[in-house]
Design a protein around this motif. Sequence first.
Motif, mmCIF file in Angstrom:
data_model
loop_
_atom_site.group_PDB
_atom_site.id
_atom_site.type_symbol
_atom_site.label_atom_id
_atom_site.label_comp_id
_atom_site.label_asym_id
_atom_site.label_seq_id
_atom_site.Cartn_x
_atom_site.Cartn_y
_atom_site.Cartn_z
ATOM 1 N N LEU A 1 3.260 -9.932 -6.759
ATOM 2 C CA LEU A 1 2.558 -10.640 -7.616
ATOM 3 C C LEU A 1 0.645 -10.712 -6.496
ATOM 4 C CD1 LEU A 1 1.505 -14.009 -7.693
ATOM 5 C CD2 LEU A 1 1.824 -14.109 -6.495
ATOM 6 N N THR A 2 0.663 -10.200 -5.190
ATOM 7 C CA THR A 2 -0.267 -9.343 -4.313
ATOM 8 C C THR A 2 -0.878 -8.895 -5.329
ATOM 9 O OG1 THR A 2 0.235 -7.866 -3.421
ATOM 10 C CG2 THR A 2 0.052 -10.613 -2.416
ATOM 11 N N GLY B 1 -4.156 -9.433 -7.057
ATOM 12 C CA GLY B 1 -6.175 -8.620 -5.983
ATOM 13 C C GLY B 1 -6.659 -8.038 -7.346
ATOM 14 N N ASN B 2 -6.008 -7.776 -8.657
ATOM 15 C CA ASN B 2 -6.311 -7.237 -9.855
ATOM 16 C C ASN B 2 -7.771 -6.206 -9.166
ATOM 17 O OD1 ASN B 2 -7.375 -6.729 -12.290
ATOM 18 N ND2 ASN B 2 -8.689 -8.448 -12.888
ATOM 19 N N ILE C 1 -3.314 6.227 1.836
ATOM 20 C CA ILE C 1 -4.083 4.602 1.131
ATOM 21 C C ILE C 1 -4.112 5.084 -0.419
ATOM 22 C CG2 ILE C 1 -6.077 5.037 2.772
ATOM 23 C CD1 ILE C 1 -6.820 7.046 1.189
ATOM 24 N N ARG C 2 -3.346 5.328 -0.854
ATOM 25 C CA ARG C 2 -2.739 5.117 -2.856
ATOM 26 C C ARG C 2 -1.899 3.928 -3.009
ATOM 27 N NH1 ARG C 2 -2.145 9.573 -4.433
ATOM 28 N NH2 ARG C 2 -1.677 9.030 -6.424
ATOM 29 N N PRO C 3 -2.696 3.603 -4.299
ATOM 30 C CA PRO C 3 -2.301 1.837 -4.442
ATOM 31 C C PRO C 3 -1.011 2.060 -4.673
ATOM 32 C CG PRO C 3 -2.440 3.681 -6.097
ATOM 33 C CD PRO C 3 -3.320 4.338 -4.819
ATOM 34 N N MET C 4 -0.326 0.744 -4.595
ATOM 35 C CA MET C 4 0.779 0.229 -3.956
ATOM 36 C C MET C 4 1.623 0.666 -2.691
ATOM 37 S SD MET C 4 1.522 -1.296 -7.741
ATOM 38 C CE MET C 4 2.628 -2.923 -7.331
ATOM 39 N N TRP C 5 1.378 1.482 -2.289
ATOM 40 C CA TRP C 5 1.689 2.526 -1.295
ATOM 41 C C TRP C 5 1.635 1.470 0.108
ATOM 42 C CZ3 TRP C 5 2.693 8.553 -1.670
ATOM 43 C CH2 TRP C 5 3.923 8.882 -2.960
ATOM 44 N N HIS C 6 -0.139 1.183 0.066
ATOM 45 C CA HIS C 6 -0.567 0.565 1.077
ATOM 46 C C HIS C 6 -0.284 -0.707 1.060
ATOM 47 C CE1 HIS C 6 -3.574 1.124 4.550
ATOM 48 N NE2 HIS C 6 -4.586 0.428 3.553
ATOM 49 N N SER C 7 0.856 -0.694 1.918
ATOM 50 C CA SER C 7 1.013 -2.051 1.129
ATOM 51 C C SER C 7 1.585 -2.506 3.277
ATOM 52 C CB SER C 7 2.024 -2.887 0.715
ATOM 53 O OG SER C 7 2.317 -3.242 0.972
#
Lengths: 452, 730, 235, 173
Positions: A305-306, A310-311, A235-241
């Motif tokens: 981009l996402t 999402g910001n 659940i890490r940012p830019m991993w959870h994709s």
Amino acid sequence: MSKEDVLKSNINSDLLRPVFKTGIGWYITVAISGSLLLAAMGAFGYQLYSGIGVWGLNRPVMWAFDITNFVFWIGISHAGTLISAILRVTGAEWRRPVTRCAEAITVFALMIGAMFPIVHLGRPYLFYWLAPYPNSRGLWPNYRSPLLWDFFAINTYLLGSLIYLYLPLIPDLALVRDKAKGLRHKIYSIASLGWRGTQVQWSRLEKAVGVMAVIIIPVAVSVHTIVSWDFAMTIRPMWHSTIFGPYFVAGAIFSGIAALIMAMAVIRKVFHLEAYLKPIHFNNLGLLLLTMSLLWFYFTFAEYLTSYYGNERVEKAVFQSKISGAYAPLFWAMVVCCFVIPMPILAIKKLRTISGTVAASALIVVGMWLERFLIIVPTLSQPALPFNWGSYRPTWVEITLTAGTFGYFVLLYAVFTKLFPIVAVWEFKEGLTLADHAGSVAEPQRLVAHGD
Amino acid sequence: MKRREFIVLTGVGAASTTLLSGCGNPENALIPALIPDDTYTPGIDYWKASTCALCSAGCGILVRTRERAANKIEGNPLHPVNKGALCARGQAGLQVLYNPDRVKGPMKRSGERGSGQFESISWDEAAKILVDRLADIRAKNGQASVAFSLGNTSNVNRIAAEHFMSSFGSERFISAPVSSDHDDLLFNGTGQRAVFDIANATYLLSFGARFLETWQSPVMYSLAYGEFRRGKNRRRGKFVMIEPRMSTTAANADEWLPAAIGTEGLLALAIAQVIIREKLTPNPVSPNVANGTLDEFAPEKTEADINLPAEKIVRIAREFAASERPLAIAGGAAALGDGESIRAVHFLNKLVGNLNMPGGVFEVEQFDPLAKLGTGKPIKWAPLSEKDGYEGGGSALLIHGMNPVFHSPQMTDRINAFQFIVSFSPFIDETTQLADLILPDHSYLESWDIQAATAHHTVWHADLRALQPTPTPYAAIASPAISPEFDTKQTADVLIDVSRQLGQPLPFESSEECVRKAVSEVRRAFGQAAEISDEDWKSLLESGVMTGDSKPSGSTSGLESAKAGDQPLAISTGEPKPSNDAYPFFVLAYEHAALGYGDHANLPWLQELPDPLTSVLWGSWVEINPKTAASLHIEDGDLVEVKTADGSLRLPAVLFPAIRPDVIAMPYGQGHTAYGQYAKGRGVNPATIAGPYWDAKKRFGVRASVAKAAGEAKLVRFGTSLPEKIDTPR
Amino acid sequence: MEEKVESKKPQWAMVIDLDRCTGCEACVVACHAENNIRIAGEGPAAGGRSVNWIRVERYYEGEYPDIRVKFMPVMCQHCEEAPCEPVCPVYATYHTDEGLNGQVYNRCVGTRYCANNCPYTVRFFNFLDPVWPEPLSKSLNPEVSVRYRGVMEKCTFCIQRIRKGEDKAKDEGREIRDGDVNPACVQSCTARAMTFGNIADPTSEVARLSKSGRASRLMEELGTKPRVTYLSRGD
Amino acid sequence: MRSWKVVLILLALAAVSVVFLSGIIGKPFEPAQPIAFDHWQHTSKQGEDTPKLECTDCHENADKSRFATIPNVSKCMICHETMKTESPEIQKLAAYSSRSEQPPWKRVYWIEKEADVFFTHKPHIRAGVDCTTCHGQVNQMHRVKRDVDHSMGWCIQCHRENRVSVDCSICHR
């Protein structure tokens, strides 16, 4: 004799020359790559003795060069088997001189990549705890862990790739056997598994190779998907994709083709196989590389981009560190290496020469290494609670280990070319025969392995 | 080869699936620990009561021991000061006991003085040297030639020192020259003490008093602060802190007012002026202030000096006076000078009439049964900085619980002038390095001690629906938690020994006997039989605390008669601050919450404790406002040079958003040149440029310049440097 | 046999009142002392390797002079849906029946995956063997493992103190009560900002406080269901 | 040619089985103790003047502490001050006592430090586990030997059988 005929008559001597004749260049290559490997082994020994603290890892950056190398080499491994299998399944004729070269890359890159999950452990000597086996502790591994999935996926892929490399080697091993004497003859006799080139053997080989080609494609895809899940399941940012599976597979094929082009160019030059590895091969692979470059860019763009749109606070921190923060130089270098320069080179026909594609490939390999690094480290160095943000700087141990992997790869490759014909002799001959009999419905005549 | 190394090299790891293995028997060494005796059972925790010695607050502690080693310190729940809680420093006391740099036994100097070369000797030899030299010096230079420099130490050691000096005939006691502390200033040096009922206050104005970190009794006040915030049956109190640099205490405030440095007293009077002119208090005010004499301090007139908008001051004044139980306290920079500021702040308390009221100021009831154990003559402390103490030349200095060479490096020569220096320090600190003889004291966890005082609590009494001020006299007994780790001796016992050899025995045979006698005195004071049964003695050592009857608080005479309020006009309008181009900033050198003034720099737990605000550990730093830094082209982590008229220091800069732009701040604590592996050679000592910590006037008025310096700064942080924001629970 | 697996195990939880917390960090040293936490030393600390199972995070709000600071003690949140647990390939971290997020040092092979999947960054890795110079090592707590290099460690809610409390209750033949168990941080807390207890017991202090209007959990939106509740400051 | 291969294979098999069997039927750990203390004589020997002690009589802290503890020499001397004083072993004991030393007993059962196991006797005694369950028939031994292999699986099995918690943190912390 026509040019074609000259070629045909020289096939065996041309393609088997590297196996039987050893130049000074080979020794130099082995010496250099071997010493790189020795240095890396020394570094690993030091790491074992002192603990993984000799790396630059810290809290919060608990993975860096180790997993970068892991993902990178597993990615490179997609060169081969996947490309060769896809081309074989789709019956692309130009594949013939390329397949073995590619399959060897797969096996070696995989061997190197698969080391890292063990090397990177805090206690590497306990890696076997990941294996499910009955023990007096009454404990089993955790099947929910993506690392365990890795364990199975990589082992499956390695096994499949080895078989897939070995099967088409058999007729060529027989060829070497027939040319060799003494101990060498004995070893190749065993290795060629009694190949006689009978019709039954040929049809079984064809069938087996065909089946393996079909099986290996989903395995390869699954392997890099599972590698991507090491990240995507967190659940890490830019991993959870959700995009990570195809993104990683695309990236893997991308870097794999680049590696293949470079390997082919080196082999072509060193072993004087200009007649076999022709500009057409580089052109075709270059086109494939172009496709992958565009695909990679598309995925990267979509992914970033996402995040941008999402910001979201946590994700934005990572995003910004890559776009304009501490990791920006590396990020933009990656974009330049993977897209900005290679894309025009590969898209413009005039530039899609051998040297052009090799240059593009070299950039892509570097760019893709950076991509793996940039997936791992910026996310880890910017955890959700900003109080814990950190940074990472590699030590000489990690750098040596990384350099060693390249040395190891070259060494394995050099030794491989010494032991086996790097261009599949029988496949190449088969291609020529097929071309001769183009249009004929008759069973293609085999250019039998022994004697001509 | 260690087994672990062997495992690594052979690569078998924990492959042996059994917990037992047949080869070797490494656990044999543990057998002795598995054999019980009359007093001890292996594997069971024993808790020993003691008193924390890491600051002067005297919190009660319990030491957990197992297998005859101490492994944890916790607050003593029975102790009225800390009620079971214990601060970071107190917890780190274990590392005083087990510090690898402790002096392992008595030593005498073997090299040049100051070379730090010592050789071990026996206690007998050490005592002989001490006796011979003292007798010799006395014979040559008279009794007064022996000085005893006594800093923070236990009561037992202090009493022994008193008797020793008295029998020796010398009155030269030298204290840490704290110019005058808060209570001395408030009560004009009468020896009375004040305590503040923060728990029940509804509005707290703190003029620089860092009561959550270092001021007076941080644990006691932290407990009170918890109640102040979220106590049962009460509304949340409001806390306003006035301080030029936001301390951890200020960080907890609802409002932080960065008044100009040194204007705390001025601000207090400005607030008072508003309260009087707007008649916000029903209390009668003494005539000389009612008639408008405070008008010159009106916020409108002083706002420029204070550097806070007048409206803000007026608002604070109104809030303060309107609150149900307002309270004002003073410390830090406000404790400056001769007490004007403290008395001005205390005037606010008088104005709102909270003396001896719940949520107000209390005069501590006197309870000093230990006085009877002393010589009866009051000690005349001479400050260390007084010149006449150091004419030296054939005199001796006994030094205990002090490290003046570190705190005031300028003093080195004067101390060096002593012919014979004896240190009782358990560590080779900067002063001990100059010693001729080291007689290492026990750590406090190996020592006997007793403390007696009155604890004041006003607690909400749920049944009575009222606040109950209840002073409770108590005594806390500290017995050795473990047997001595090294060949050390409690200083009191050394003095007893030496006095006997000098032919003037002390009135008790040992430090334990001293404590027993003190307990008898306490029991007498509590109206119990002086003799104590063995059983009671045992249980007393376990509980560590004896308490007398609580009775409602009475006396306010001290507070009423204190100068406070009667002559608030003595304050000058602001400190003289000539603008100075060469030195455009004020240096604020403050006490490090964990390392204190440097006495705890040798404790690795405290060195590795991140500063709550800057997150810096293992070093020094200087805090600079980001705007100031930008104008000086200084970035976070840069090496900067701070210059004052006294000298200069190089240390890393920390951009700190909560500090006045005209102030730079740095903590005391580091910069040791000795004092063991964890302290030595780390950071810088602000005393070299801002003066010793006890020189309050200098500390808060020193001007400095800051400039970027060439070189690498060593700045270690635990948390990130960024002043980031976050949307988490607040 | 007396020690049966009971159907109703206590469910440990903690409440931290941020309005009481002063940021004094007594809890940090208490934790170090209780749990044999290594002294990293200056160099390793500079390299991001100091270990603090509990830390006090500091955040600034506003601009000078109207600046406020927020202190927030953060330790392992003992999530009911802990992200660290499923990713461990060898069950070195797992969920206990008392709702704790357990960590078995001896089982850990050191993949560090758990630390990477922890949104609270409360897991600490032993990159090198700890150094305990004599006689400092005498202060080690004999009830807690001294971790060696290559394994992960983190706050255990002072499992050894929980066991001690449970053992005592069992000796006295009763159920565990409020106040029987306090981790070192809670015990030391100078402003009584921390409360620990059995959240399954509706009469316990933690159960009461966790229902407060000021209660929230850190990054609840991740669905980790932390067992640590924060009470906001409020004005 | 063929027989040569067979011989080789048989030899290899034999070697492997020797290695394996030696592990299984190898002599149990049975260290020589400084004093030839006989557990059987103190606990199980039948007769008029035999003490017939319980384990916890000497290992008195098993129900209180993590450790069962080894009795202090002074405890032995309570009886042996007068009993069997002519025995050379008791004279050895008395010699230790007079020097106020403890005999350097050799441990028979222990847990490797690396195992991070915090085994505690107390709850096991409280639960009524017989000492022999884990320590073997020490009461029948003249010289104590290690009879029970304390592997983790063995611990867990017993916990499972008795429906005791098998939570890792029961032992590891």
